[in-house]
Structure formats: structure tokens, C-alpha cells
Scaffold this motif. Structure first.
Motif, PDB file in Angstrom:
ATOM      1  N   ASP A   1       1.037  -1.032   0.171  1.00 11.05           N
ATOM      2  CA  ASP A   1       0.102   0.032  -0.278  1.00 11.05           C
ATOM      3  C   ASP A   1       1.511   1.229   0.013  1.00 11.05           C
ATOM      4  N   ARG A   2       2.152   0.894  -0.130  1.00 12.78           N
ATOM      5  CA  ARG A   2       2.906   2.154  -0.321  1.00 12.78           C
ATOM      6  C   ARG A   2       3.511   2.414  -1.731  1.00 12.78           C
ATOM      7  N   VAL A   3       2.766   2.600  -2.698  1.00 11.80           N
ATOM      8  CA  VAL A   3       3.552   2.117  -4.040  1.00 11.80           C
ATOM      9  C   VAL A   3       3.900   3.796  -5.103  1.00 11.80           C
ATOM     10  N   SER A   4       4.706   4.142  -5.471  1.00 21.40           N
ATOM     11  CA  SER A   4       4.658   5.621  -5.823  1.00 21.40           C
ATOM     12  C   SER A   4       5.887   4.926  -7.386  1.00 21.40           C
ATOM     13  N   THR A   5       5.385   5.829  -7.917  1.00 17.49           N
ATOM     14  CA  THR A   5       6.521   6.236  -9.223  1.00 17.49           C
ATOM     15  C   THR A   5       7.772   7.210  -9.394  1.00 17.49           C
ATOM     16  N   TYR A   6       8.797   6.808  -9.212  1.00 18.00           N
ATOM     17  CA  TYR A   6      10.532   7.968  -9.080  1.00 18.00           C
ATOM     18  C   TYR A   6      11.054   7.544 -10.327  1.00 18.00           C
ATOM     19  N   SER A   7      11.578   8.786 -10.932  1.00 20.08           N
ATOM     20  CA  SER A   7      13.174   7.889 -12.093  1.00 20.08           C
ATOM     21  C   SER A   7      13.649   7.530 -11.398  1.00 20.08           C
ATOM     22  N   LYS A   8      14.546   6.654 -11.982  1.00 24.47           N
ATOM     23  CA  LYS A   8      15.615   5.710 -11.551  1.00 24.47           C
ATOM     24  C   LYS A   8      16.788   6.090 -12.257  1.00 24.47           C
ATOM     25  N   MET A   9      16.819   7.078 -13.516  1.00 16.24           N
ATOM     26  CA  MET A   9      17.469   6.562 -14.126  1.00 16.24           C
ATOM     27  C   MET A   9      18.283   8.276 -14.301  1.00 16.24           C
ATOM     28  N   HIS A  10      19.335   8.323 -13.382  1.00 18.55           N
ATOM     29  CA  HIS A  10      20.052   9.898 -13.507  1.00 18.55           C
ATOM     30  C   HIS A  10      21.050  10.369 -14.012  1.00 18.55           C
ATOM     31  N   ARG A  11      20.976  11.713 -14.535  1.00 18.47           N
ATOM     32  CA  ARG A  11      22.289  11.541 -15.613  1.00 18.47           C
ATOM     33  C   ARG A  11      23.237  12.697 -14.915  1.00 18.47           C
ATOM     34  N   PHE A  12      24.522  13.082 -15.507  1.00 21.63           N
ATOM     35  CA  PHE A  12      25.362  13.898 -15.576  1.00 21.63           C
ATOM     36  C   PHE A  12      26.353  13.941 -16.087  1.00 21.63           C
ATOM     37  N   SER A  13      26.695  14.776 -16.988  1.00 15.02           N
ATOM     38  CA  SER A  13      27.122  15.214 -18.339  1.00 15.02           C
ATOM     39  C   SER A  13      27.706  16.605 -18.037  1.00 15.02           C
ATOM     40  N   VAL A  14      28.901  16.653 -18.799  1.00 13.44           N
ATOM     41  CA  VAL A  14      30.106  18.057 -19.304  1.00 13.44           C
ATOM     42  C   VAL A  14      30.118  17.838 -20.160  1.00 13.44           C
ATOM     43  N   PRO A  15      29.698  18.956 -21.740  1.00 14.84           N
ATOM     44  CA  PRO A  15      29.738  18.425 -23.206  1.00 14.84           C
ATOM     45  C   PRO A  15      31.927  18.529 -23.559  1.00 14.84           C
ATOM     46  N   PHE A  16      31.587  17.371 -23.849  1.00 17.48           N
ATOM     47  CA  PHE A  16      33.064  17.168 -24.830  1.00 17.48           C
ATOM     48  C   PHE A  16      33.983  16.756 -23.640  1.00 17.48           C
ATOM     49  N   ASP A  17      33.360  15.921 -22.569  1.00 16.05           N
ATOM     50  CA  ASP A  17      33.971  16.338 -21.506  1.00 16.05           C
ATOM     51  C   ASP A  17      34.296  14.769 -21.182  1.00 16.05           C
TER      52      ASP A  17
ATOM     53  N   CYS B   1      14.944   4.576 -20.671  1.00 19.99           N
ATOM     54  CA  CYS B   1      15.232   3.875 -21.521  1.00 19.99           C
ATOM     55  C   CYS B   1      16.192   5.358 -22.926  1.00 19.99           C
ATOM     56  N   LEU B   2      17.654   4.714 -22.495  1.00 15.80           N
ATOM     57  CA  LEU B   2      18.338   5.629 -23.102  1.00 15.80           C
ATOM     58  C   LEU B   2      19.631   5.396 -23.699  1.00 15.80           C
ATOM     59  N   PHE B   3      20.170   5.604 -25.129  1.00 16.14           N
ATOM     60  CA  PHE B   3      21.335   4.812 -26.038  1.00 16.14           C
ATOM     61  C   PHE B   3      22.286   6.157 -25.449  1.00 16.14           C
ATOM     62  N   TYR B   4      23.183   6.088 -24.820  1.00 16.22           N
ATOM     63  CA  TYR B   4      25.275   6.752 -25.312  1.00 16.22           C
ATOM     64  C   TYR B   4      25.592   5.991 -26.181  1.00 16.22           C
ATOM     65  N   ARG B   5      25.037   6.796 -27.459  1.00 16.44           N
ATOM     66  CA  ARG B   5      26.631   6.281 -28.383  1.00 16.44           C
ATOM     67  C   ARG B   5      28.357   7.069 -27.941  1.00 16.44           C
ATOM     68  N   ALA B   6      28.320   5.613 -28.381  1.00 15.81           N
ATOM     69  CA  ALA B   6      30.559   5.734 -27.799  1.00 15.81           C
ATOM     70  C   ALA B   6      31.189   6.767 -28.952  1.00 15.81           C
ATOM     71  N   ASP B   7      32.074   7.450 -27.374  1.00 16.38           N
ATOM     72  CA  ASP B   7      32.414   8.692 -28.546  1.00 16.38           C
ATOM     73  C   ASP B   7      31.538  10.498 -28.612  1.00 16.38           C
ATOM     74  N   SER B   8      30.780   9.965 -28.216  1.00 16.71           N
ATOM     75  CA  SER B   8      29.884  11.032 -28.650  1.00 16.71           C
ATOM     76  C   SER B   8      30.275  12.344 -26.799  1.00 16.71           C
ATOM     77  N   LEU B   9      30.786  11.838 -26.446  1.00 17.65           N
ATOM     78  CA  LEU B   9      30.564  12.498 -25.187  1.00 17.65           C
ATOM     79  C   LEU B   9      29.977  13.825 -24.843  1.00 17.65           C
ATOM     80  N   GLN B  10      28.369  14.095 -25.362  1.00 18.00           N
ATOM     81  CA  GLN B  10      27.698  14.996 -25.591  1.00 18.00           C
ATOM     82  C   GLN B  10      26.724  14.714 -24.626  1.00 18.00           C
ATOM     83  N   PRO B  11      25.099  15.764 -23.897  1.00 22.58           N
ATOM     84  CA  PRO B  11      24.980  15.521 -23.172  1.00 22.58           C
ATOM     85  C   PRO B  11      23.416  15.143 -24.074  1.00 22.58           C
TER      86      PRO B  11
END
Lengths: 249, 249
Positions: free
Chosen positions: B26-42, B196-206
Motif C-alpha cells: 500500500d506504499r507504491v509510488s513512482t520515481y525515476s531511477k535514471m540519473h544523468r550527469f554530463s559535461v559536453p565534450f568531456d 530508455c536511453l542510448f549513449y553513443r560511444a565517443d559522442s561525449l555529448q549530453p
């Protein structure tokens, strides 16, 4: 560990079991977990076992002894399959109790065994039960037409997607094999030979459609290859994701 | 419960997570479990969380605070993704230790949290780790190119059959969705929205290929229907059992 399942169909009952037992990674053995008891034109019962091998072997041996000694209650005297389920549940609890409580050899020891019992007694429809280590039991239903014991999770999704009461028995048997194969791939304590049996409703015959596949059986290899190919094809035909993509920062 | 997974492909990394949390039915909730941290080109890092929500939220909050306060070590100062995995593991253990031992509120309370961390830091290949509640971590491999946390068993067989390092990312994302859908059907504590998220290798892009599907998203309904249909077809095309049947008495 172990994986066994049984399915109740309009056409009859399907049973499938693996044959691997283990007590630690260096005590892996092969035992059949499918037991059949039958009186032509009167009753046909199939028992699948999981959990502690000593407990399940003791129960199967006691069933045989009670038949030979013509005890007050035995498989021949049962009027309903549910009576047999009660009888097996009681024997299982009695057997487990010998090895627990003050006599327990060590903490963490688990004498528990779980059973699937299915079949038919003349005058009644086929029945299917799962018997818990506590001795109580549940049956399958039209909404949930299958029961599993042992390592059940890996092989469950495919059953949920395919099995309906009107599924043809051959499809159900193939589905049981794929469910078994998925479990074998994921868990080293489940393994061949695989046994599979179809009891046709109202046949009340000891004859049954049956097969046993060992690890190197060519059918098993072909089934695996075919399933892998077909699943890949199934993926290729899923709707494209292009419509749902958004580019996020 | 929760179900999250990540896949390492030649093309890059795929992440997928459900959004249901529960503390009792009886304590069912919705929370995102995906967290993103990004610095462009780095650097570009993605974190998935499972287990105790208080622990995982405390870890994510601490990551943010360490960035704001420019502490001695934080996400910007890491040279390798594995260093970030160590850092998260240590924070997780520290957070859990506040609620265990003599201060534990009750027996059976579990403050444990599990994480999947993936991404890329400039100068290195993409990396993927699973961080255990004990703070240590493992990585994926070419033989085992995916990692799962939470309710992992139901969705594993389909990954084993489909995912290879050279699988195209769109196929891998559909496979992740099917794996997720199989788990949702079997376990009421895993549920949409699915991210759902796809990070392309070597893109280093947010920027990343991303989508979020809530329970009534038409794509999710079409995917389910299509998969059910395709799976049935896949069954119909399996080799016939007629050659293996024997009639037993």
C-alpha cells in the motif's frame, strides 16, 4: 535446485521436469523427478518433485509401501485427486519434522520439498495441485492454467505469453521445453535430461504421450537453434522505435 | 522492487529503468531511477538505482552537493568511470551504516541499494559497472554484455538470447523493453513509466537518444501486441515433436 511445471489444458494435462539435483556445487547428480501411478480405466496420477531430495524420495517410497501394504488410505483408495494431495502433504510434513526442531543437524538446513500432483480419478475431471512444504496445496485456474516448482522465475514469462486453456497440447509441450531451456541457460542447477508427458483428459490410460531428451539429443539442439532464430525474427518485426525517440540534453 | 538494466554494445551503452517503488503493497509510488550527469565534450555518466529508496536518494543528493561544493573528489574530478563507481560505493555503504547495527530500527530492515553506473570520460572507452550494496563493483564483459539490478530473473532469458556486442542499439533497446515488459507482467512491484536511453560511444555529448513510455503510451501497447503475435508465430515454426514422442505405459 530443480525446475518442474505442469499445465492444465482443455485437452488434458502437460507435465515437464528437469533431472538435475545438487547439494553444493560439487554434489551434482541426475534423478528423475517425474513419478507415475496408474490403474487402467480407473486412475492415472503424475507426481513432480522439487526441494530436498531425501524428503521427496521418502514420500515416493512411502506411497509405494502404502500400496504394497494396502494401508487404510493409499493411492488406490482415494476418491479425489485432492485427497491424494492432502495425503502427500501430510507425509511430506511428517518426513521433514524428523529433521528439524531440536534434532536439526545444523542451522540453515532445509528439509522442505514441494510437489506438483496431477491426474484423474474415474468419475471426475482431471485435477492439478501444487503442494507446499507446509503440506497445504493450491490448484491451477483458467486465468492461471499452469503451476511451477523449483527455480520458477526465468521460465515464467514465456508461459504467461503462450499458455491458455485452449492451447493445443503439442504447443504447450514445446512451450514447456522452451521455458525449461531458458531456465537451464540461466541457472546451472537446472539441467537435462528433460522429461515431458501429456495425459489426455478422460483417457484414464497408463499410456501417455511422453519423451525424454538428454543433453545431446538432436531435437533439443534443433529446438534451441530454431527458437533463437525465430526469436530474432520476432524482434526484427517489432514496431520501430523511431516514433518515440526524443533527443534529450 | 525495481528492475533496471544496462547493455554495453560496440555502438555504445543502452540503459533502461522502470519507475515503481514500493514499501509494502500500500506504499507504491513512482520515481525515476535514471540519473544523468554530463559535461559536453568531456564526460557523460548515467546512474540507475535499485533497492532502498532513501539510500539511493541520499547518494544522488550527495553527488549533487559534492559538485556544488567542489569537494576534493567529485564527478568532475574523476579520471575513470571506475573511480566514480568506487566513490558511489563508499557513499552508499556510509549511508546504509547510519541505519544498521545498534541503531537499526527493526529486524529485517534492509537499507541496501544497488547501482548501475555507465558512461564515458574523455580519453577512455565507455565503461559499465554494477555497484553492490557492499560498495564493491563488477563490470560487464563481451561474454556477458549486460548488467541487471532489482527483480532480474524474469527478464534475463530474452537478454541471453538476443544481446551480443554487435547487436544494433535499436534492437538492444527493444530487447530491453521486452525484458522489462516480461518482468512487469510477472511482478507487480515493477511498473511504468519506462525510461530508455542510448549513449553513443565517443559522442561525449549530453544529447542522447531517449524515450519515456507511460502505462498508456500507444507504442507500449503496440509493442506488447506485436511481441505476443510474433512469439506465437515463433512457436508455430518450431520443429514438430512428432519425432520424439514415445508412448509409455
Amino acid at each position: 535446485m530443480t525446475y518442474c511445471l505442469a499445465i492444465t489444458l482443455n485437452e488434458g494435462l502437460v507435465f515437464c521436469s528437469d533431472s538435475r539435483t545438487n547439494a553444493g556445487a560439487d554434489r551434482v547428480s541426475t534423478y528423475s523427478k517425474m513419478h507415475r501411478f496408474s490403474v487402467p480405466f480407473d486412475r492415472s496420477l503424475i507426481l513432480l518433485t522439487a526441494g530436498n531430495l531425501a524428503t521427496s524420495q521418502a514420500v515416493v517410497a512411502q506411497i509405494q509401501r502404502d500400496l504394497e501394504e494396502e494401508t487404510e488410505f493409499n493411492l488406490l483408495k482415494a476418491k479425489y485427486v485432492s485427497e491424494v494431495a492432502d495425503y502427500i502433504g501430510k507425509m511430506s510434513v511428517r518426513e521433514q519434522s524428523k529433521h528439524t526442531g531440536d534434532n536439526a543437524p545444523m542451522a540453515g538446513f532445509d528439509a522442505g520439498a514441494t510437489f506438483i500432483l496431477g491426474g484423474q480419478i474415474k468419475g471426475h475431471a482431471p485435477e492439478l495441485y501444487m503442494i507446499y512444504p507446509e503440506g497445504n496445496h493450491i490448484t491451477a485456474s483458467e486465468q492461471h492454467p499452469y503451476l511451477q516448482i523449483g527455480e520458477t522465475k526465468y521460465g515464467k514469462p514465456i508461459l504467461d505469453r503462450i499458455i491458455r486453456p485452449d492451447t493445443p497440447y503439442e504447443t504447450a509441450m514445446r512451450c514447456a521445453l522452451v521455458s525449461m531451456d531458458s531456465t537451464i541457460r540461466s541457472n546451472a542447477t537446472v539441467g537435462p535430461p528433460l522429461e515431458c508427458l501429456f495425459y489426455r483428459a478422460d483417457s484414464l490410460q497408463p499410456q501417455a504421450q511422453y519423451f525424454k531428451l538428454d543433453e545431446h539429443h538432436p531435437y533439443l539442439a534443433r529446438l534451441r537453434q530454431s527458437w533463437d532464430d525465430n526469436i530474432r525474427q520476432a524482434f526484427d518485426n517489432l514496431p520501430s522505435l523511431s516514433e518515440v525517440f526524443e533527443t534529450v540534453k
